[in-house]
Scaffold this motif. Structure first.
Motif, short mmCIF file in Angstrom:
data_model
loop_
_atom_site.label_atom_id
_atom_site.label_comp_id
_atom_site.label_asym_id
_atom_site.label_seq_id
_atom_site.Cartn_x
_atom_site.Cartn_y
_atom_site.Cartn_z
N ASN A 193 7.50 -19.75 -27.13
CA ASN A 193 8.36 -19.30 -26.26
C ASN A 193 8.13 -18.07 -25.40
O ASN A 193 8.15 -18.01 -24.35
CB ASN A 193 9.70 -19.18 -26.83
N ARG A 194 7.55 -17.16 -26.33
CA ARG A 194 7.05 -15.83 -25.61
C ARG A 194 6.22 -16.24 -24.63
O ARG A 194 6.27 -15.39 -23.36
CB ARG A 194 6.58 -15.05 -26.54
N LEU A 197 7.78 -17.82 -21.46
CA LEU A 197 8.60 -16.72 -20.76
C LEU A 197 7.93 -15.95 -19.75
O LEU A 197 8.34 -15.26 -18.77
CB LEU A 197 9.65 -16.17 -21.58
N SER A 228 13.16 -22.05 -21.88
CA SER A 228 12.31 -21.76 -23.04
C SER A 228 11.71 -23.27 -23.72
O SER A 228 12.36 -24.18 -23.42
CB SER A 228 12.88 -21.01 -24.17
#
Length: 663
Positions: A193-194, A197, A228
């Protein structure tokens, strides 16, 4: 522990006389024609097993109560289940259900009463265990019983898709039960997800949506969004996982590289480059097959193997065929049951599958049965998943163990179920029958009547002659089985027991020769009319063979024996009207000289046994070919010919088709 007996009364097609089905541990295959009650048995099992945990998806409704033609519906459905083979530990767990033996058993009884309240029909359920009515079945006990059901109209593609409560996610949750392992999966999702994003395009998309929301709802009422991969909670992650498959036409995954990237990959693989040798070139692409890379090879390649997977172009289940999706679906469901049992979460597990052969070609049906049979035993201690299968497939039936087969028939106004292991077959007969029951002969288990004949000649001719006698085997669902010899005993044992529970409940006609004068006459030496007349007199006075006498002793139960005087050819040759069609058939098989001799000799013989001897002698060595040609001549679509059907064949046809359509 396994379900040994299920008694059903007043449920759907089963009336007050009811039906008792005997099951074995492991695999059980329920066979029968359409509308004979196979699904009713499966639904009765679902009602029983649904007392345990999990989603209940079957209920008794007013229309499920048996109703005889022109009568009132029954007021009570009764289901009585007996479990046997309980270990000492299981006897302790199911103490409230126990009935002293021998053998010790656990019993569960279900009653469904149809009541009318305020003009509305409703169903009231009562459950009790053991022998004494009213003994409760504790919910905590029944939580140790589980089952999975795969219906005949299952939508495998839909059930395999990522979704809340989906089959794949459910199995993943079962396999990954350790909190540490689950936390590791969640960490991977948070990291992914990081990265997502941080992508500018993802951020711009979220900003665009938020701008529009601001215009639509105003700053005070709007909600902000972000994009996400998904929530990092393990349960949610498992539900989003999907199955990936090789591309169409491939049996294994293939990694696709351009030529330069392929060369670079081999250099980085160094000493392990030999593991990547199985390649093929497709234009400017290099295809690397991954199926031969087992776990040791994967570990040697390390990160390079993960890179190979990144270059795979897989299909989803929605791009797969229905047959293979059904196989995947069965594998996922059975995997869930096996994991539950291994984890000690259940003492008893059942798998119910209607028509596992659906959308699957015959060779694959064989492998499906073998898979289900093997995986019903899940460990060396003999722990089992009890499997219940319904089927219309002769292919699957031909593969199944005789002891696993349960055959259903409708007879004399009621439905019966016969476990073939109860038929009086010794081990040698079982082995013989197992060899005989190929795909074609297995069809007898789905028929409404059976004719057993010696060979192909009788099998080709009998349906045509029965039709001339007024009986249509095709309309009466009669199966003619050539046993390829005189080994009738294994087949006869399916029908001839005097005990109803140990036989199939359909008529069977055993049609054979009495083989009189066996070894006394040589057909090739019967040339002129005088020799044929003498042979006829010998045949007329002859005594049936010992083999024929033993065949007659097989009569019993629903089986009757019908014997030709000498052979089928002798019986057909008794009638002058039959001689010309037989001669035509011989001529049509490319033997004009034999046909001419037969016509000439028949014209000079005024003794029926002499004419019969002539037909027997002339057809020696060409019986099957002549039978096939004669059947074509006598069947509809050709000029009508007069032909007399021997009495023993007419009687046999009447026995098996007495409740069928007459032409």
């Amino acid at each position: 522990m396994h379900l040994a007996t299920l008694r059903i009364e007043n449920f759907r097609c089963f009336g007050s006389s009811g039906i008792t089905i005997e099951f074995q541990a492991g695999m059980n295959v329920i066979l029968g024609e359409n509308n004979v009650g196979k699904t009713a048995i499966v639904d009765a099992l679902r009602l029983l097993f649904s007392l345990g945990p999990g989603r209940r998806d079957v209920y008794v409704q007013p229309q499920d109560f048996y109703c005889a033609a022109g009568g009132e519906p029954a007021h009570e459905i009764r289901l009585d289940a007996i479990f046997e083979g309980l270990s000492n530990a299981e006897q302790g767990v199911f103490y409230e259900l126990l009935v002293p033996g021998p053998p010790v058993s656990a019993q569960v009884h279900l009653r469904f009463r149809l009541e009318t309240v305020g003009g509305q029909s409703r169903v009231r359920q009562t459950v009790w265990g053991g022998e004494v009515e009213g003994q409760p079945v504790p919910p905590a006990v029944w939580e140790l019983v589980s089952h999975m059901y795969l219906g005949a109209l299952r939508d495998a593609e839909s059930d395999l898709r990522p979704q809340r409560g989906g089959r794949v996610g459910h199995l993943v949750k079962r396999v990954i039960s350790d909190p540490v392992d689950r936390a590791r999966v969640e960490a991977h999702v948070r990291q992914a997800n990081r990265f997502i994003l941080a992508e500018g395009g993802i951020q711009r998309t979220a900003e665009m949506i938020n701008d529009h929301l601001s215009e639509l709802a105003g700053n005070e009422l709007r909600q902000s969004v972000r994009i996400s991969l998904g929530a990092p909670a393990f349960e949610r992650v498992a539900d989003t996982l999907r199955l990936l498959l090789p591309q169409a036409g491939e049996s294994e995954f293939v990694a696709v590289y351009d030529v330069e990237s392929w060369k670079e990959l081999r250099q980085r693989a160094g000493a392990n480059a030999n593991l990547l040798d199985r390649v093929s070139e497709d234009g400017d692409r290099v295809l690397i097959r991954l199926g031969h890379l087992g776990k040791p090879e994967q570990e040697k390649l390390g990160e390079l193997y993960a890179e190979l997977l990144d270059h795979v172009e897989p299909f989803g289940v929605d791009q797969n065929g229905m047959g293979y999706n059904n196989l995947i679906y069965m594998g996922v469901v059975l995997g869930d049951l096996v994991e539950r049992r291994k984890a000690g979460l259940q003492n008893y597990s059942a798998l119910l599958i209607e028509e596992p052969e659906a959308h699957i070609h015959p060779q694959l049906q064989v492998l499906v049965y073998d898979f289900l049979s093997r995986t019903s035993v899940i460990d060396d201690a003999g722990n089992q998943v009890q499997v219940f299968v319904t089927s219309h497939s002769p292919t699957l039936t031909s593969r199944a163990s005789l002891d696993s087969l349960i055959v259903m028939h409708r007879a004399e106004g009621r439905v019966t179920a016969t476990a073939l292991r109860r038929c009086p077959l010794d081990e040698n007969q079982k082995a013989d029958l197992r060899r005989y029951l190929d795909v074609t002969r297995s069809q007898l288990l789905f028929s409404r009547a059976v004719v057993l004949v010696e060979g192909i000649s009788e099998a080709l001719l009998f349906p045509v002659l029965a039709k001339r006698a007024g009986y249509r085997f095709d309309h009466s669902a009669v199966e003619v089985v050539a046993v390829a010899g005189v080994s009738f005993a294994p087949f006869a044992a399916l029908f001839n027991s005097d005990e109803p529970a140990r036989r199939l409940h359909i008529p069977c006609a055993l049609v054979t020769d009495d083989d009189r004068c066996a070894g006394e006459l040589e057909p090739s030496k019967l040339r002129d009319a005088a020799e044929l007349m003498a042979a006829g007199r010998v045949l007329a006075a002859g005594r049936q063979s010992d083999r024929s006498s033993k065949a007659a002793e097989l009569e019993g139960g629903t089986l009757k024996v019908f014997r030709a005087r000498k052979t089928l050819e002798v019986e057909l040759g008794m009638f002058t009207d039959n001689l010309e069609p037989i001669a035509e058939a011989v001529e049509g098989c490319g033997h004009p000289t034999v046909a001419r001799n037969l016509r000439e000799q028949a014209a000079t013989l005024d003794f029926d046994w002499g004419r019969a001897a002539a037909v027997w002698a002339r057809l020696s060595g060409m019986k099957a070919a002549v039978a096939q040609r004669l059947a074509a001549l006598l069947d509809e679509g050709t000029p009508v010919r007069t032909f007399v059907v021997p009495d023993y064949l007419s009687a046999a046809a009447k026995h098996v088709a007495r409740r069928g359509s007459r032409s």
